[in-house]
Design an enzyme around this catalytic site. Structure first.
Site, PDB file in Angstrom:
ATOM      1  CD  GLU A 345      64.100 -32.283  48.778  1.00  0.00           C
ATOM      2  OE1 GLU A 345      63.809 -32.621  49.940  1.00  0.00           O
ATOM      3  OE2 GLU A 345      64.713 -33.013  47.986  1.00  0.00           O
TER       4      GLU A 345
HETATM    5  C1  BGC Z   1      64.944 -35.631  50.655  1.00  0.00           C
HETATM    6  C2  BGC Z   1      63.615 -36.129  50.118  1.00  0.00           C
HETATM    7  C3  BGC Z   1      62.717 -36.513  51.268  1.00  0.00           C
HETATM    8  C4  BGC Z   1      62.500 -35.284  52.130  1.00  0.00           C
HETATM    9  C5  BGC Z   1      61.550 -35.504  53.305  1.00  0.00           C
HETATM   10  C6  BGC Z   1      64.774 -34.651  51.779  1.00  0.00           C
HETATM   11  O1  BGC Z   1      65.888 -34.636  52.581  1.00  0.00           O
HETATM   12  O2  BGC Z   1      65.734 -35.102  49.634  1.00  0.00           O
HETATM   13  O3  BGC Z   1      63.858 -37.191  49.263  1.00  0.00           O
HETATM   14  O4  BGC Z   1      61.515 -37.067  50.855  1.00  0.00           O
HETATM   15  O5  BGC Z   1      63.736 -34.902  52.662  1.00  0.00           O
HETATM   16  O6  BGC Z   1      62.086 -36.374  54.231  1.00  0.00           O
END
Ligand code: BGC
Length: 431
Positions: A345
Protein backbone atom coordinates in the site's frame (compact mmCIF):
# COMPACT_ATOMS: atom_id res chain seq x y z
CA UNK A 1 15.61 12.75 -19.69
CA UNK A 2 16.54 9.73 -17.62
CA UNK A 3 14.72 6.41 -17.86
CA UNK A 4 14.54 4.45 -14.62
CA UNK A 5 13.97 0.78 -15.43
CA UNK A 6 12.36 -1.54 -12.89
CA UNK A 7 13.34 -5.19 -12.47
CA UNK A 8 11.98 -7.67 -14.99
CA UNK A 9 8.67 -9.22 -13.88
CA UNK A 10 7.92 -6.32 -11.51
CA UNK A 11 4.34 -6.40 -10.23
CA UNK A 12 2.25 -3.27 -10.80
CA UNK A 13 -1.24 -2.85 -9.48
CA UNK A 14 -3.51 -1.57 -6.77
CA UNK A 15 -5.01 -2.80 -3.52
CA UNK A 16 -8.44 -2.90 -1.91
CA UNK A 17 -9.93 -4.58 1.14
CA UNK A 18 -13.21 -6.47 1.39
CA UNK A 19 -14.96 -4.29 3.94
CA UNK A 20 -13.97 -1.09 2.18
CA UNK A 21 -15.27 -2.01 -1.28
CA UNK A 22 -17.50 -5.08 -1.31
CA UNK A 23 -20.68 -3.89 0.37
CA UNK A 24 -23.19 -6.08 2.20
CA UNK A 25 -20.84 -7.31 4.89
CA UNK A 26 -21.81 -8.19 8.41
CA UNK A 27 -18.92 -8.17 10.86
CA UNK A 28 -17.72 -6.39 14.00
CA UNK A 29 -17.11 -3.20 12.01
CA UNK A 30 -20.63 -3.02 10.59
CA UNK A 31 -21.99 -3.23 14.14
CA UNK A 32 -19.62 -0.53 15.34
CA UNK A 33 -20.57 1.74 12.41
CA UNK A 34 -24.26 1.62 13.25
CA UNK A 35 -23.54 2.38 16.90
CA UNK A 36 -21.20 5.29 16.14
CA UNK A 37 -22.44 6.98 12.94
CA UNK A 38 -24.41 9.78 14.65
CA UNK A 39 -21.60 10.56 17.06
CA UNK A 40 -19.04 10.74 14.23
CA UNK A 41 -21.25 13.07 12.18
CA UNK A 42 -21.76 15.33 15.24
CA UNK A 43 -18.04 15.43 15.90
CA UNK A 44 -17.33 16.30 12.25
CA UNK A 45 -19.80 19.14 12.45
CA UNK A 46 -18.21 20.46 15.67
CA UNK A 47 -14.75 20.27 14.09
CA UNK A 48 -16.17 21.75 10.89
CA UNK A 49 -14.63 19.08 8.65
CA UNK A 50 -15.21 20.09 5.03
CA UNK A 51 -15.62 17.77 2.12
CA UNK A 52 -12.88 18.51 -0.43
CA UNK A 53 -14.63 16.49 -3.11
CA UNK A 54 -15.27 18.30 -6.42
CA UNK A 55 -18.92 17.25 -6.46
CA UNK A 56 -21.66 19.71 -5.63
CA UNK A 57 -21.39 20.54 -1.97
CA UNK A 58 -24.05 20.22 0.67
CA UNK A 59 -25.93 23.26 1.91
CA UNK A 60 -28.26 25.80 0.31
CA UNK A 61 -26.72 25.48 -3.19
CA UNK A 62 -28.17 22.03 -3.62
CA UNK A 63 -31.36 22.67 -1.74
CA UNK A 64 -29.91 21.72 1.64
CA UNK A 65 -29.46 18.09 0.66
CA UNK A 66 -26.57 16.47 2.46
CA UNK A 67 -24.53 14.17 0.29
CA UNK A 68 -23.91 10.54 1.21
CA UNK A 69 -20.18 11.16 1.47
CA UNK A 70 -20.40 14.35 3.51
CA UNK A 71 -18.63 14.13 6.88
CA UNK A 72 -21.77 15.72 8.33
CA UNK A 73 -24.05 12.92 7.18
CA UNK A 74 -24.29 9.90 9.51
CA UNK A 75 -24.71 7.71 6.39
CA UNK A 76 -21.14 8.60 5.44
CA UNK A 77 -20.00 6.39 8.32
CA UNK A 78 -21.98 3.30 7.33
CA UNK A 79 -20.24 1.02 4.85
CA UNK A 80 -23.55 -0.35 3.48
CA UNK A 81 -23.22 -1.10 -0.22
CA UNK A 82 -19.73 0.47 -0.32
CA UNK A 83 -18.61 0.24 -3.99
CA UNK A 84 -20.75 -2.85 -4.58
CA UNK A 85 -17.53 -4.48 -5.69
CA UNK A 86 -18.97 -7.82 -4.53
CA UNK A 87 -21.25 -7.70 -7.58
CA UNK A 88 -19.14 -5.52 -9.88
CA UNK A 89 -15.71 -7.09 -9.58
CA UNK A 90 -15.63 -8.05 -13.28
CA UNK A 91 -16.10 -4.41 -14.24
CA UNK A 92 -13.46 -3.31 -11.73
CA UNK A 93 -10.92 -5.83 -12.99
CA UNK A 94 -11.63 -4.75 -16.58
CA UNK A 95 -10.66 -1.26 -15.48
CA UNK A 96 -7.52 -2.55 -13.72
CA UNK A 97 -6.54 -4.41 -16.88
CA UNK A 98 -7.17 -1.37 -19.05
CA UNK A 99 -4.76 0.47 -16.72
CA UNK A 100 -2.07 -2.18 -17.36
CA UNK A 101 -2.14 -3.62 -13.84
CA UNK A 102 -0.58 -7.07 -13.68
CA UNK A 103 -1.30 -7.66 -9.97
CA UNK A 104 -4.15 -6.88 -7.61
CA UNK A 105 -4.39 -7.10 -3.85
CA UNK A 106 -7.77 -7.79 -2.27
CA UNK A 107 -8.97 -9.41 0.94
CA UNK A 108 -11.19 -12.37 1.65
CA UNK A 109 -13.82 -11.45 4.21
CA UNK A 110 -13.55 -13.91 7.10
CA UNK A 111 -17.11 -13.21 8.30
CA UNK A 112 -18.49 -14.34 4.94
CA UNK A 113 -16.54 -17.59 4.89
CA UNK A 114 -17.13 -18.55 8.53
CA UNK A 115 -20.39 -16.86 9.54
CA UNK A 116 -20.69 -19.19 12.53
CA UNK A 117 -17.77 -20.66 14.39
CA UNK A 118 -16.42 -23.71 12.54
CA UNK A 119 -19.11 -23.59 9.79
CA UNK A 120 -17.96 -22.79 6.27
CA UNK A 121 -20.13 -21.06 3.71
CA UNK A 122 -19.26 -22.85 0.46
CA UNK A 123 -21.20 -20.31 -1.61
CA UNK A 124 -18.90 -17.55 -0.43
CA UNK A 125 -15.84 -19.67 -1.14
CA UNK A 126 -17.22 -20.07 -4.63
CA UNK A 127 -17.58 -16.30 -4.88
CA UNK A 128 -13.89 -15.76 -4.19
CA UNK A 129 -13.03 -18.57 -6.61
CA UNK A 130 -14.80 -16.48 -9.26
CA UNK A 131 -12.89 -13.37 -8.14
CA UNK A 132 -9.53 -15.15 -8.47
CA UNK A 133 -10.54 -16.63 -11.82
CA UNK A 134 -11.61 -13.19 -13.09
CA UNK A 135 -8.19 -11.79 -12.19
CA UNK A 136 -6.30 -14.63 -13.81
CA UNK A 137 -8.38 -14.38 -17.00
CA UNK A 138 -7.18 -10.79 -17.29
CA UNK A 139 -3.55 -11.68 -16.66
CA UNK A 140 -3.62 -10.10 -13.19
CA UNK A 141 -1.78 -11.86 -10.37
CA UNK A 142 -3.91 -12.17 -7.20
CA UNK A 143 -2.40 -11.00 -3.91
CA UNK A 144 -4.77 -12.33 -1.27
CA UNK A 145 -5.08 -10.79 2.19
CA UNK A 146 -6.63 -13.03 4.85
CA UNK A 147 -7.39 -10.40 7.48
CA UNK A 148 -7.85 -6.70 6.88
CA UNK A 149 -9.10 -5.58 10.31
CA UNK A 150 -12.62 -7.00 10.26
CA UNK A 151 -13.70 -9.97 12.37
CA UNK A 152 -16.75 -12.21 12.37
CA UNK A 153 -19.22 -11.06 15.02
CA UNK A 154 -19.02 -14.42 16.87
CA UNK A 155 -15.24 -14.07 17.11
CA UNK A 156 -15.42 -10.49 18.41
CA UNK A 157 -18.15 -11.38 20.90
CA UNK A 158 -16.11 -14.24 22.32
CA UNK A 159 -13.16 -12.04 23.17
CA UNK A 160 -11.64 -11.40 19.74
CA UNK A 161 -7.90 -11.03 19.62
CA UNK A 162 -7.36 -11.06 23.35
CA UNK A 163 -8.53 -14.66 23.56
CA UNK A 164 -5.69 -17.13 24.05
CA UNK A 165 -6.90 -19.43 21.30
CA UNK A 166 -7.48 -16.62 18.76
CA UNK A 167 -4.32 -17.51 16.76
CA UNK A 168 -5.55 -21.08 16.33
CA UNK A 169 -9.05 -19.99 15.37
CA UNK A 170 -7.59 -17.70 12.72
CA UNK A 171 -5.17 -20.37 11.46
CA UNK A 172 -8.11 -22.78 11.01
CA UNK A 173 -9.76 -20.23 8.71
CA UNK A 174 -6.48 -19.74 6.81
CA UNK A 175 -6.13 -23.48 6.34
CA UNK A 176 -9.62 -23.69 4.86
CA UNK A 177 -8.85 -20.88 2.44
CA UNK A 178 -5.45 -22.31 1.50
CA UNK A 179 -7.04 -25.68 0.75
CA UNK A 180 -9.73 -23.99 -1.30
CA UNK A 181 -7.27 -21.97 -3.39
CA UNK A 182 -4.03 -23.94 -3.60
CA UNK A 183 -3.13 -22.23 -6.87
CA UNK A 184 -2.89 -18.72 -5.39
CA UNK A 185 0.75 -17.80 -5.01
CA UNK A 186 0.86 -14.61 -2.93
CA UNK A 187 -0.74 -14.41 0.50
CA UNK A 188 -0.80 -11.62 3.05
CA UNK A 189 -1.87 -13.10 6.38
CA UNK A 190 -2.49 -9.89 8.32
CA UNK A 191 -2.89 -6.28 7.28
CA UNK A 192 -1.15 -3.85 9.64
CA UNK A 193 -1.58 -5.98 12.75
CA UNK A 194 0.02 -3.22 14.81
CA UNK A 195 -2.73 -0.70 14.01
CA UNK A 196 -5.65 -2.83 15.12
CA UNK A 197 -4.67 -3.15 18.82
CA UNK A 198 -3.48 0.46 18.99
CA UNK A 199 -6.79 1.85 17.71
CA UNK A 200 -9.00 -0.82 19.23
CA UNK A 201 -7.67 -0.87 22.80
CA UNK A 202 -5.58 2.24 23.28
CA UNK A 203 -7.10 5.17 21.39
CA UNK A 204 -10.40 3.26 21.21
CA UNK A 205 -11.52 5.00 18.04
CA UNK A 206 -12.15 1.70 16.26
CA UNK A 207 -13.69 -1.60 17.29
CA UNK A 208 -13.65 -3.15 19.79
CA UNK A 209 -13.13 0.31 21.41
CA UNK A 210 -12.63 -1.04 24.89
CA UNK A 211 -9.93 -2.42 27.19
CA UNK A 212 -6.58 -0.70 27.67
CA UNK A 213 -2.85 -1.13 27.54
CA UNK A 214 -2.85 -4.72 28.76
CA UNK A 215 -5.36 -5.81 26.15
CA UNK A 216 -3.39 -3.98 23.52
CA UNK A 217 -0.25 -5.98 24.30
CA UNK A 218 -2.21 -9.19 24.51
CA UNK A 219 -3.77 -8.62 21.10
CA UNK A 220 -0.40 -7.66 19.60
CA UNK A 221 1.10 -10.84 20.88
CA UNK A 222 -1.80 -12.96 19.63
CA UNK A 223 -1.68 -11.40 16.19
CA UNK A 224 2.02 -12.16 15.92
CA UNK A 225 1.27 -15.75 16.96
CA UNK A 226 -1.61 -15.88 14.49
CA UNK A 227 0.72 -15.00 11.66
CA UNK A 228 3.15 -17.70 12.70
CA UNK A 229 0.42 -20.34 13.03
CA UNK A 230 -1.14 -19.38 9.71
CA UNK A 231 2.24 -19.50 8.00
CA UNK A 232 3.01 -23.00 9.28
CA UNK A 233 -0.47 -24.35 8.51
CA UNK A 234 -0.61 -22.91 5.03
CA UNK A 235 2.87 -24.11 4.11
CA UNK A 236 1.67 -27.64 4.88
CA UNK A 237 -1.01 -27.18 2.23
CA UNK A 238 1.41 -25.93 -0.40
CA UNK A 239 5.03 -25.30 0.36
CA UNK A 240 5.50 -23.11 -2.68
CA UNK A 241 3.03 -20.51 -1.35
CA UNK A 242 4.67 -17.14 -0.96
CA UNK A 243 3.35 -15.91 2.40
CA UNK A 244 3.99 -12.59 4.08
CA UNK A 245 2.23 -9.88 6.06
CA UNK A 246 1.76 -6.15 5.61
CA UNK A 247 2.94 -3.53 8.04
CA UNK A 248 2.90 0.21 7.89
CA UNK A 249 6.31 1.65 8.57
CA UNK A 250 6.82 5.32 9.45
CA UNK A 251 9.91 7.25 8.47
CA UNK A 252 10.98 8.90 11.72
CA UNK A 253 13.76 11.45 11.77
CA UNK A 254 14.89 13.76 14.57
CA UNK A 255 13.90 17.42 14.31
CA UNK A 256 17.55 18.37 14.83
CA UNK A 257 20.71 16.76 16.24
CA UNK A 258 19.78 17.40 19.91
CA UNK A 259 20.42 14.11 21.80
CA UNK A 260 16.89 13.99 23.26
CA UNK A 261 15.37 14.21 19.79
CA UNK A 262 17.65 11.49 18.45
CA UNK A 263 16.79 9.26 21.38
CA UNK A 264 13.06 9.87 21.00
CA UNK A 265 13.31 9.15 17.29
CA UNK A 266 15.12 5.87 18.01
CA UNK A 267 12.50 4.84 20.53
CA UNK A 268 9.62 5.66 18.19
CA UNK A 269 11.31 3.91 15.30
CA UNK A 270 11.69 0.81 17.41
CA UNK A 271 8.22 0.97 18.93
CA UNK A 272 6.25 1.73 15.79
CA UNK A 273 8.24 -0.25 13.22
CA UNK A 274 9.69 -3.21 15.04
CA UNK A 275 7.14 -5.20 17.05
CA UNK A 276 6.06 -7.02 13.93
CA UNK A 277 8.78 -6.72 11.37
CA UNK A 278 11.22 -8.02 13.92
CA UNK A 279 9.23 -10.99 15.12
CA UNK A 280 7.31 -11.91 12.02
CA UNK A 281 9.93 -11.58 9.33
CA UNK A 282 11.40 -14.97 10.29
CA UNK A 283 8.16 -16.71 9.37
CA UNK A 284 7.61 -14.90 6.12
CA UNK A 285 8.62 -15.31 2.52
CA UNK A 286 8.32 -11.59 1.90
CA UNK A 287 7.59 -8.34 3.65
CA UNK A 288 4.62 -6.20 2.64
CA UNK A 289 5.40 -2.55 3.22
CA UNK A 290 2.67 0.07 3.48
CA UNK A 291 4.09 3.53 3.38
CA UNK A 292 2.10 6.62 4.37
CA UNK A 293 3.92 8.59 7.07
CA UNK A 294 6.92 10.70 7.89
CA UNK A 295 7.47 12.21 11.34
CA UNK A 296 10.09 14.69 12.49
CA UNK A 297 10.36 14.15 16.22
CA UNK A 298 10.98 16.91 18.73
CA UNK A 299 10.94 16.42 22.47
CA UNK A 300 9.81 18.84 25.13
CA UNK A 301 7.71 21.42 23.42
CA UNK A 302 5.24 23.49 25.46
CA UNK A 303 2.09 21.49 25.42
CA UNK A 304 3.20 17.94 24.70
CA UNK A 305 6.17 15.87 25.69
CA UNK A 306 6.87 15.03 22.10
CA UNK A 307 5.81 16.66 18.95
CA UNK A 308 5.63 16.10 15.27
CA UNK A 309 7.31 18.93 13.40
CA UNK A 310 6.75 18.15 9.75
CA UNK A 311 7.13 20.93 7.27
CA UNK A 312 3.86 19.93 5.62
CA UNK A 313 4.74 21.65 2.40
CA UNK A 314 2.17 19.48 0.71
CA UNK A 315 -0.61 17.60 2.42
CA UNK A 316 -3.36 15.27 1.27
CA UNK A 317 -7.08 15.91 1.90
CA UNK A 318 -6.50 14.09 5.19
CA UNK A 319 -3.80 16.55 6.24
CA UNK A 320 -1.17 13.82 5.91
CA UNK A 321 2.17 15.16 4.77
CA UNK A 322 3.33 14.07 1.31
CA UNK A 323 6.95 13.02 1.74
CA UNK A 324 8.07 10.58 -0.99
CA UNK A 325 11.70 10.44 0.13
CA UNK A 326 10.52 8.60 3.25
CA UNK A 327 9.84 5.42 1.30
CA UNK A 328 13.52 5.21 0.41
CA UNK A 329 14.66 5.40 4.04
CA UNK A 330 12.11 2.88 5.23
CA UNK A 331 13.09 0.46 2.46
CA UNK A 332 16.74 0.79 3.42
CA UNK A 333 15.81 0.01 7.04
CA UNK A 334 13.96 -3.12 5.94
CA UNK A 335 16.93 -4.43 3.98
CA UNK A 336 18.31 -5.99 7.16
CA UNK A 337 15.60 -8.69 7.07
CA UNK A 338 16.95 -9.93 3.78
CA UNK A 339 13.53 -10.72 2.30
CA UNK A 340 11.85 -9.70 -0.91
CA UNK A 341 9.65 -6.65 -0.37
CA UNK A 342 6.36 -5.76 -2.00
CA UNK A 343 4.86 -2.33 -1.47
CA UNK A 344 1.39 -3.53 -0.54
CA UNK A 345 0.00 0.00 0.00
CA UNK A 346 0.99 3.59 -0.70
CA UNK A 347 -1.44 6.33 -1.63
CA UNK A 348 -3.28 9.46 -0.59
CA UNK A 349 -6.71 11.00 -0.18
CA UNK A 350 -6.93 13.47 -3.05
CA UNK A 351 -10.46 14.06 -4.31
CA UNK A 352 -9.40 16.58 -6.93
CA UNK A 353 -6.48 14.45 -8.14
CA UNK A 354 -4.17 17.43 -7.72
CA UNK A 355 -1.16 15.56 -6.38
CA UNK A 356 -1.70 11.86 -7.10
CA UNK A 357 0.26 11.58 -10.37
CA UNK A 358 3.22 13.43 -8.91
CA UNK A 359 2.89 11.47 -5.66
CA UNK A 360 3.15 8.18 -7.54
CA UNK A 361 6.04 9.31 -9.72
CA UNK A 362 8.01 10.67 -6.77
CA UNK A 363 7.50 7.61 -4.60
CA UNK A 364 8.52 5.37 -7.49
CA UNK A 365 11.62 7.44 -8.09
CA UNK A 366 12.70 7.00 -4.46
CA UNK A 367 11.72 3.34 -4.52
CA UNK A 368 13.90 2.93 -7.59
CA UNK A 369 16.84 4.49 -5.76
CA UNK A 370 16.42 1.88 -2.99
CA UNK A 371 16.32 -0.88 -5.62
CA UNK A 372 19.45 0.45 -7.28
CA UNK A 373 21.15 0.26 -3.86
CA UNK A 374 20.32 -3.40 -3.45
CA UNK A 375 16.89 -3.47 -1.78
CA UNK A 376 14.92 -6.35 -3.28
CA UNK A 377 11.59 -4.65 -4.11
CA UNK A 378 9.44 -6.73 -6.44
CA UNK A 379 6.13 -4.95 -6.73
CA UNK A 380 4.09 -1.83 -6.06
CA UNK A 381 0.38 -1.94 -5.24
CA UNK A 382 -1.15 1.50 -5.00
CA UNK A 383 -3.81 2.24 -2.40
CA UNK A 384 -6.39 2.11 -3.80
CA UNK A 385 -7.96 0.93 -7.04
CA UNK A 386 -11.26 2.64 -6.16
CA UNK A 387 -12.44 5.39 -3.85
CA UNK A 388 -13.81 3.44 -0.92
CA UNK A 389 -15.02 3.30 2.67
CA UNK A 390 -12.20 4.78 4.73
CA UNK A 391 -12.97 3.20 8.14
CA UNK A 392 -13.98 5.67 10.86
CA UNK A 393 -13.78 8.57 8.38
CA UNK A 394 -16.28 6.92 6.07
CA UNK A 395 -16.70 7.71 2.40
CA UNK A 396 -15.47 11.28 2.10
CA UNK A 397 -11.70 10.60 1.73
CA UNK A 398 -10.95 9.71 -1.88
CA UNK A 399 -8.03 7.32 -2.23
CA UNK A 400 -8.91 5.86 -5.62
CA UNK A 401 -7.07 5.75 -8.89
CA UNK A 402 -10.66 5.37 -10.01
CA UNK A 403 -13.29 7.86 -8.91
CA UNK A 404 -16.57 6.51 -7.54
CA UNK A 405 -19.92 8.20 -7.93
CA UNK A 406 -21.70 6.57 -4.99
CA UNK A 407 -25.12 7.59 -6.29
CA UNK A 408 -24.85 5.91 -9.68
CA UNK A 409 -21.98 3.51 -8.84
CA UNK A 410 -20.26 4.79 -11.95
CA UNK A 411 -16.47 4.34 -11.97
CA UNK A 412 -14.18 6.79 -13.75
CA UNK A 413 -10.38 6.46 -13.88
CA UNK A 414 -8.72 9.68 -12.77
CA UNK A 415 -6.00 11.33 -14.85
CA UNK A 416 -3.33 10.02 -12.43
CA UNK A 417 -4.49 6.46 -13.14
CA UNK A 418 -3.31 6.95 -16.71
CA UNK A 419 0.06 8.30 -15.59
CA UNK A 420 0.47 5.17 -13.50
CA UNK A 421 -0.77 2.95 -16.36
CA UNK A 422 2.01 4.24 -18.61
CA UNK A 423 4.68 3.45 -16.00
CA UNK A 424 3.24 -0.04 -15.54
CA UNK A 425 3.12 -0.65 -19.27
CA UNK A 426 6.71 0.44 -19.81
CA UNK A 427 8.04 -0.98 -16.55
CA UNK A 428 9.99 2.21 -16.31
CA UNK A 429 9.72 5.83 -15.26
CA UNK A 430 11.01 8.85 -17.12
CA UNK A 431 12.40 11.53 -14.83
C1 BGC B 1 -5.11 0.53 5.55
C2 BGC B 1 -6.21 0.82 4.56
C3 BGC B 1 -6.59 2.28 4.63
C4 BGC B 1 -5.36 3.11 4.30
C5 BGC B 1 -5.60 4.61 4.27
C6 BGC B 1 -4.00 1.55 5.50
O1 BGC B 1 -3.34 1.60 6.70
O2 BGC B 1 -4.61 -0.76 5.39
O3 BGC B 1 -7.28 -0.01 4.83
O4 BGC B 1 -7.66 2.61 3.82
O5 BGC B 1 -4.39 2.86 5.28
O6 BGC B 1 -5.90 5.10 5.53
Amino acid sequence: MLKLEFPKGFLWGAATSAHQVEGGNHNDWTEWEVANANRLADEASRKNIQNPSPYEGEGPANGGRVRLDSPLNPQNYISGLACDHYNRFHEDFDIAKSLNHNAHRFSIEWSRIEPEEGKWDEKEIEHYREVIKALRERGIEPFVTLWHWTNPVWFANRGGWVRNDSPLIFARFCKKIAESFPDVKYWVTLNEPEAFPRHGYLTKDRPPAKGGLLQMFKALQNLARAHKEAYATMKKVNKSFCIGYSESSVYFEPFNRMPQNILAMKFLRWWRNNPFFGRMAENSDFIGLQFYFHTRVRIGSKSQWWFQFNENKKVSDFGWEIYPEGIYHVLKELKKYNKPIYITENGLADAKDRYRAEFIRDHLKWMHKAISEGVDVRGYLHWSLLDNFEWQQGFWPRFGLVEMDYKTMERKPRQSAHTYAKIAEENSLEV
